[in-house]
Design a protein around this motif. Structure first.
Motif, PDB file in Angstrom:
ATOM      1  N   SER A  83     -64.950   0.824 -43.176  1.00  0.00           N
ATOM      2  CA  SER A  83     -66.035   1.766 -43.434  1.00  0.00           C
ATOM      3  C   SER A  83     -67.123   1.100 -44.273  1.00  0.00           C
ATOM      4  CB  SER A  83     -65.489   2.983 -44.181  1.00  0.00           C
ATOM      5  OG  SER A  83     -66.525   3.829 -44.619  1.00  0.00           O
ATOM      6  N   GLY A  84     -68.362   1.209 -43.823  1.00  0.00           N
ATOM      7  CA  GLY A  84     -69.487   0.583 -44.514  1.00  0.00           C
ATOM      8  C   GLY A  84     -69.847  -0.782 -43.975  1.00  0.00           C
ATOM      9  N   THR A 102     -67.004   6.445 -42.305  1.00  0.00           N
ATOM     10  CA  THR A 102     -65.827   6.678 -43.153  1.00  0.00           C
ATOM     11  C   THR A 102     -64.634   7.186 -42.346  1.00  0.00           C
ATOM     12  OG1 THR A 102     -66.676   8.887 -43.672  1.00  0.00           O
ATOM     13  CG2 THR A 102     -67.193   7.113 -45.227  1.00  0.00           C
ATOM     14  N   HIS A 126     -71.913  -5.329 -45.726  1.00  0.00           N
ATOM     15  CA  HIS A 126     -71.159  -4.130 -46.086  1.00  0.00           C
ATOM     16  C   HIS A 126     -71.989  -3.332 -47.073  1.00  0.00           C
ATOM     17  CE1 HIS A 126     -67.588  -1.665 -47.022  1.00  0.00           C
ATOM     18  NE2 HIS A 126     -68.077  -1.647 -48.250  1.00  0.00           N
ATOM     19  N   CYS A 127     -71.960  -1.997 -46.940  1.00  0.00           N
ATOM     20  CA  CYS A 127     -72.726  -1.167 -47.852  1.00  0.00           C
ATOM     21  C   CYS A 127     -72.043   0.186 -48.009  1.00  0.00           C
ATOM     22  CB  CYS A 127     -74.161  -0.986 -47.362  1.00  0.00           C
ATOM     23  SG  CYS A 127     -74.286  -0.114 -45.777  1.00  0.00           S
ATOM     24  N   SER A 128     -72.320   0.845 -49.129  1.00  0.00           N
ATOM     25  CA  SER A 128     -71.858   2.212 -49.340  1.00  0.00           C
ATOM     26  C   SER A 128     -72.960   3.210 -49.009  1.00  0.00           C
ATOM     27  CB  SER A 128     -71.390   2.397 -50.787  1.00  0.00           C
ATOM     28  OG  SER A 128     -72.444   2.084 -51.687  1.00  0.00           O
ATOM     29  N   GLU A 129     -74.172   2.723 -48.865  1.00  0.00           N
ATOM     30  CA  GLU A 129     -75.329   3.513 -48.481  1.00  0.00           C
ATOM     31  C   GLU A 129     -76.314   2.591 -47.770  1.00  0.00           C
ATOM     32  OE1 GLU A 129     -77.152   4.895 -52.086  1.00  0.00           O
ATOM     33  OE2 GLU A 129     -77.789   2.889 -52.688  1.00  0.00           O
ATOM     34  N   LEU A 141     -73.923   6.769 -44.889  1.00  0.00           N
ATOM     35  CA  LEU A 141     -73.546   6.051 -43.676  1.00  0.00           C
ATOM     36  C   LEU A 141     -73.738   6.891 -42.419  1.00  0.00           C
ATOM     37  CD1 LEU A 141     -70.264   4.254 -44.845  1.00  0.00           C
ATOM     38  CD2 LEU A 141     -72.616   3.403 -44.915  1.00  0.00           C
TER      39      LEU A 141
END
Length: 469
Positions: A83-84, A102, A126-129, A141
Motif C-alpha cells: 500500500s502506497g 490500502t 512509496h508515499c502515504s499521500e 491514496l
C-alpha cells in the motif's frame, strides 16, 4: 474497437519444406493444444503509408485517438507490492500514476495537480499521500483531496469537490501485468485481450518474477522498433549467424481479432540455406561454440539437436520450475513463441522469458523507447523485481550482461532501425511494402491502427524539432 471480417486463409503462403506443424509431429513430449492452433489471415497487399512513421500529425493522432483511449501495459504487480507503492507511467507526453491502495487494489490517475497542473510525481516510489511539490495540495491514496495549505483562501475549492478529486483511469490486471486505460469508460481489459487470455492458460506468466528489465532509446519511430520483432523474415540478412539452427521462413504466423503471434522453431535449419546442416553443427551453433573450440557434447546416432537441447533446457529450469518441466514439449523449450497484444506489448509463451514494450520517447515521433523484461520462474518466495537498466542512444545492448546472448541479437536489430527511419524520410515511394504471410502480423497492427486512427494520409506539416514533416 472491432475488426472487420477478413479472408481466413492465404493460399500457397508457406515456405517449401518442413512446416512448424511437421516439427510438432516429431516432438518427444505431448504438445499443448495452443500450439496446434493455426490462424493465417489475409489482410490485403496494399502498402502502408510512410507518413505513419514520419508525420508529426500522425503522431498527434496517436496521442489523441490511441494512447488516450487504449489499454496498455504499465507495470507488473510486483512493482507496487505494498500500500502506497506507486510507479510513474509515461506514454508520449502523457503521464500517469499507478498506485497500490490500502485494500490491495490498484488505481491510476493522471499525473497532474488539480491546483496548477504541476506533475505530482517524477519517480517511482512509496508515499502515504500524494502531495504536490509546488504548493502542497495533497490527496489521499484514493484520490480524495486531503489538504489545501492556507485553505481559507480557497473556499471555492470546497464548493467544487468533484473537480478536486483525482480523476481515475481504468485499471485491470492479467497474468501479473497491470494495465491502464486513460479512458474511464473503456470496454473491459478482457475484451481488449481477447484470445490470448485462454491461450496463455498453459503458461502462467503471473507465476514469474522480473529477472531483468533493460530499456534503450531508439532513434526511430516506435512502430519501426516494434515491427522489427514482428517477423522472422529479416533473420537471413540481419542475423545470418543463426540460420544454421533457426527455421526463419518456416515460422508459423497466426492472426486473431485481438492478438497475433509468430512461432519460429529452433533446432531446425533455415530453408534458405543451400546444402545439408548436420545435427552436430546445429548443436554447436545453438551453444555458441566457436570454430576453434570443442563442443561440450557429441550427439549420438539418431539424436537430434532439437530434442537434446530441449532436454538440457528442462534440466536448466528444473530447480526453479520443478517437475512441471517434464510436461513441457520440445517446442516450448526451444522455439520463439512471440505474441503481440495491440498496440505495443509482446509477451512470449513458455520459458522464453521475454516480454517487449515499445513506446514513443516523449513527444518526439522520431525516437522511441524499447524495453525488454525477462520473466523467469522461481522457487520459494518471489524475488524482488530487477531495477530498470536504462541504456542511452549510443549504449549497446551488450552493456546489459543480464540479457546474455540476446544482447548481441538486439544490437543487430537496432542497427537497422535508424536506417529504416532515415530511408522512410528519404524515399520517393509512398509507403512500405509487407509480405502477405510472413509479415502479416505487421499488417494486423496497421489494420487496427486504421480502425483507431483512420486511413487517410496526414497532411504535410512543419516539424518543430527538425524542420520537416
Amino acid at each position: 474497437m472491432t475488426t472487420t471480417e477478413q479472408p481466413a486463409s492465404i493460399p500457397d503462403a508457406r515456405s517449401p519444406g518442413v512446416t512448424y506443424q511437421d516439427l510438432l509431429d516429431a516432438d518427444t513430449h505431448p504438445v499443448p493444444d495452443v500450439l496446434r492452433l493455426e490462424s493465417p489471415r489475409y489482410l490485403g497487399s496494399d502498402d502502408i503509408p510512410k507518413e505513419r512513421y514520419t508525420s508529426r500529425e500522425w503522431h498527434r493522432r496517436e496521442v489523441d485517438q490511441l494512447w488516450s483511449r487504449v489499454w496498455q501495459f504499465a507495470c507488473r504487480e510486483e512493482h507496487i507490492p505494498e500500500s502506497g507503492d506507486y510507479i510513474v507511467y509515461d506514454i508520449a507526453e502523457l503521464s500517469y500514476l499507478v498506485v497500490r491502495q490500502t485494500d490491495g487494489t490498484i488505481k491510476s490517475y493522471p499525473n497532474a495537480c488539480l491546483h496548477r497542473g504541476r506533475q505530482l510525481k517524477e519517480y517511482d516510489g512509496h508515499c502515504s499521500e500524494i502531495r504536490c511539490p509546488f504548493h502542497g495540495f495533497a490527496w489521499d491514496l484514493s484520490g480524495n483531496l486531503a489538504d489545501v495549505p492556507a485553505a481559507w483562501d480557497f473556499p471555492h475549492v470546497d464548493q467544487r469537490p468533484d473537480d478536486f478529486t483525482l480523476p481515475e483511469c481504468s485499471v485491470d490486471t492479467w497474468a501479473g501485468f497491470v494495465f491502464i486505460n486513460p479512458d474511464p469508460n473503456a470496454a473491459s481489459l478482457a475484451e481488449h485481450l481477447g484470445e490470448i487470455v485462454e491461450q496463455f492458460e498453459v503458461w502462467d506468466l503471473g507465476d514469474r518474477y522480473v529477472e531483468a528489465h533493460v530499456s534503450r532509446i531508439i532513434e526511430a519511430n516506435w512502430k519501426i522498433a516494434q515491427e522489427a520483432f514482428c517477423e522472422a523474415y529479416h533473420v537471413n540478412a540481419t542475423h545470418p549467424q543463426i540460420l544454421a539452427y533457426l527455421g526463419d521462413v518456416n515460422s508459423q504466423v497466426d492472426v486473431w481479432d485481438r492478438c497475433s503471434r509468430v512461432i519460429t522453431p529452433g533446432g531446425t535449419p533455415s530453408p534458405l540455406l543451400d546444402g545439408e546442416i548436420s545435427e552436430q553443427d546445429m548443436l554447436r551453433g545453438m551453444l555458441d561454440v566457436r570454430v576453434d573450440q570443442e563442443a561440450p557434447l557429441t550427439l549420438q546416432e539418431g539424436q537430434t539437436a532439437r530434442a537434446v537441447l530441449a532436454a538440457m533446457s528442462r534440466d536448466r529450469w528444473r530447480p526453479a520450475a520443478g517437475d512441471a518441466v517434464d510436461q513441457m514439449s520440445d517446442s516450448e523449450m526451444m522455439d520463439s513463441i512471440d505474441y503481440t497484444i495491440f498496440p505495443n506489448m509482446h509477451p512470449w509463451g513458455a520459458f522464453n522469458r521475454i516480454t517487449y514494450r515499445f513506446r514513443p520517447n516523449g513527444d518526439d515521433h522520431r525516437t522511441s523507447i524499447m524495453e525488454v523484461f525477462l520473466l523467469a520462474p522461481f522457487a520459494g518466495d518471489r524475488p524482488p523485481p530487477a531495477k530498470e537498466h536504462k541504456l542511452g542512444v549510443v549504449d549497446p545492448w551488450t552493456d546489459a550482461p543480464e540479457l546474455g546472448m540476446l544482447g548481441k541479437v538486439f544490437e543487430q536489430d537496432v542497427f537497422n532501425m535508424t536506417k529504416v527511419q532515415k530511408g522512410l524520410e528519404t524515399t520517393r515511394k509512398a509507403g512500405a511494402t509487407f509480405s502477405n504471410y510472413q509479415e502479416s502480423k505487421i499488417r494486423w497492427l496497421h489494420h487496427l491502427f486504421t480502425e483507431w486512427i483512420g486511413d487517410d494520409v496526414p497532411d504535410t506539416q512543419v516539424s518543430v524539432s527538425r524542420g520537416r514533416s
